[in-house]
Structures are given as C-alpha cells and as structure tokens.
Design a protein around this motif. Structure first.
Motif, PDB file in Angstrom:
ATOM      1  N   GLY A 157       0.978   3.135  71.732  1.00  0.00           N
ATOM      2  CA  GLY A 157       2.398   3.375  71.974  1.00  0.00           C
ATOM      3  C   GLY A 157       2.717   2.977  73.407  1.00  0.00           C
ATOM      4  N   PRO A 158       3.321   3.868  74.186  1.00  0.00           N
ATOM      5  CA  PRO A 158       3.645   3.532  75.576  1.00  0.00           C
ATOM      6  C   PRO A 158       2.459   3.709  76.524  1.00  0.00           C
ATOM      7  CG  PRO A 158       4.449   5.725  75.060  1.00  0.00           C
ATOM      8  CD  PRO A 158       3.843   5.177  73.786  1.00  0.00           C
ATOM      9  N   ARG A 159       1.356   4.236  75.995  1.00  0.00           N
ATOM     10  CA  ARG A 159       0.216   4.570  76.861  1.00  0.00           C
ATOM     11  C   ARG A 159      -0.835   3.464  76.879  1.00  0.00           C
ATOM     12  NH1 ARG A 159      -1.433   9.839  73.745  1.00  0.00           N
ATOM     13  NH2 ARG A 159      -3.147   9.929  75.220  1.00  0.00           N
ATOM     14  N   LEU A 160      -1.539   3.408  77.987  1.00  0.00           N
ATOM     15  CA  LEU A 160      -2.711   2.542  78.098  1.00  0.00           C
ATOM     16  C   LEU A 160      -3.922   3.441  78.260  1.00  0.00           C
ATOM     17  CD1 LEU A 160      -2.179  -0.503  80.485  1.00  0.00           C
ATOM     18  CD2 LEU A 160      -2.926  -0.518  78.108  1.00  0.00           C
ATOM     19  N   VAL A 161      -4.925   3.261  77.433  1.00  0.00           N
ATOM     20  CA  VAL A 161      -6.156   4.020  77.605  1.00  0.00           C
ATOM     21  C   VAL A 161      -7.292   3.044  77.882  1.00  0.00           C
ATOM     22  CG1 VAL A 161      -5.403   5.980  76.184  1.00  0.00           C
ATOM     23  CG2 VAL A 161      -6.654   4.093  75.119  1.00  0.00           C
ATOM     24  N   MET A 162      -8.218   3.487  78.720  1.00  0.00           N
ATOM     25  CA  MET A 162      -9.331   2.632  79.123  1.00  0.00           C
ATOM     26  C   MET A 162     -10.635   3.170  78.557  1.00  0.00           C
ATOM     27  SD  MET A 162      -8.224   1.874  83.059  1.00  0.00           S
ATOM     28  CE  MET A 162      -7.351   3.400  83.386  1.00  0.00           C
TER      29      MET A 162
END
Length: 148
Positions: A124-129
């Motif tokens: 969605g609007p998030r970036l996860v690493m």
C-alpha cells in the motif's frame, strides 16, 4: 504463494523478516552487558530458560540510541543452531507478502545499509525492507565460501 513476515520498526523505518526465521518476540527489560563484546551487542538476555545474545538494531544500523520504551522488543531469530535476539523499537505486526512483491533495494540504499537490506516491498503506501538477518547480527562469513 504468500509468506508471513514479522514487521518491526527501527527509527521509524519498517523492516521485515520471514516469520519462519522468527522464534518469538519478547519485551525488552534490559540485557546483561558482555565485556569486550562489539558495540552493537546489547548483551545477554534470558528467553524461556535460554541465554541468548542480543544485537541492538539501532547501533548496528548506525542510528543514535534512544530511551527504551514499553514498545521495545527483542525479535528472537534462529540461525542454524544458534538463537540470537535483535533489539528493535517496536514489533507487533505480521504481514503476508508475496515473494514477487520484493524488489532489489535502490543502489543508494544498498550502499548506505551495508548490505543489511536484501530487498524492499511496497505494501500500500508503506515501504518495508527485508533484512539480511545473518549479516545484521554479525554472522556473515568473511572467507567468501558462501556458507550460511
């Protein structure tokens, strides 16, 4: 096929580890310092009767220390035969991520993150690493034989 990932935060950024690599998450109540240990080793903690080393993710990522709060968690992971904790600012979410969602990190991230970040995913609007757990906890082999 979606894979469950444990989400944790360090300095406002969101990181993930496959849930299969995470044994449990514990509240952080402090660690016993280890003389002569590297700066990123917060110390030893007891988890369910076992004594395990804990790596401070903030120190490891070159971030300033913060006052630990009730949200601070130790993400306990398994690396082969070893069990190691990663001290993070908070961890309270599990996400289903498809392997296809992960993309290689941008070059700038690759350089700045010292190889700690293996991939990034847009949720969605998030970036996860996605982190390289062995590298973050200092277990990468330096002789280049590729053993993990």
């Amino acid at each position: 096929m979606s894979v469950l990932h444990v989400v944790f935060k360090v300095d406002g950024a969101e990181y993930v580890l496959p849930a299969s690599e995470v044994l449990q998450m514990e509240s952080f109540t402090g660690a016993t310092p280890v003389p002569g240990a590297p700066a990123h080793v917060a110390g030893l903690v007891q988890v369910r009767g076992r004594v395990i080393p804990v790596v401070d993710a903030r120190t490891r990522f070159g971030l300033p220390p913060v006052e630990r709060s009730l949200d601070s968690r130790v993400v306990v992971g398994r690396l082969g035969e070893r069990t190691v904790g990663l001290l993070v600012d908070s961890a309270r979410e599990v996400l289903k991520l498809d392997p296809g969602q992960f993309k290689p990190p941008p070059p700038l991230v690759m350089e700045g993150a010292q190889g700690f970040v293996k991939a990034v995913a847009q949720v969605g609007p998030r970036l996860v690493m996605l982190i390289d757990f062995p590298r973050v906890i200092g277990e990468e082999t330096s002789d280049g034989d590729g053993k993990r």
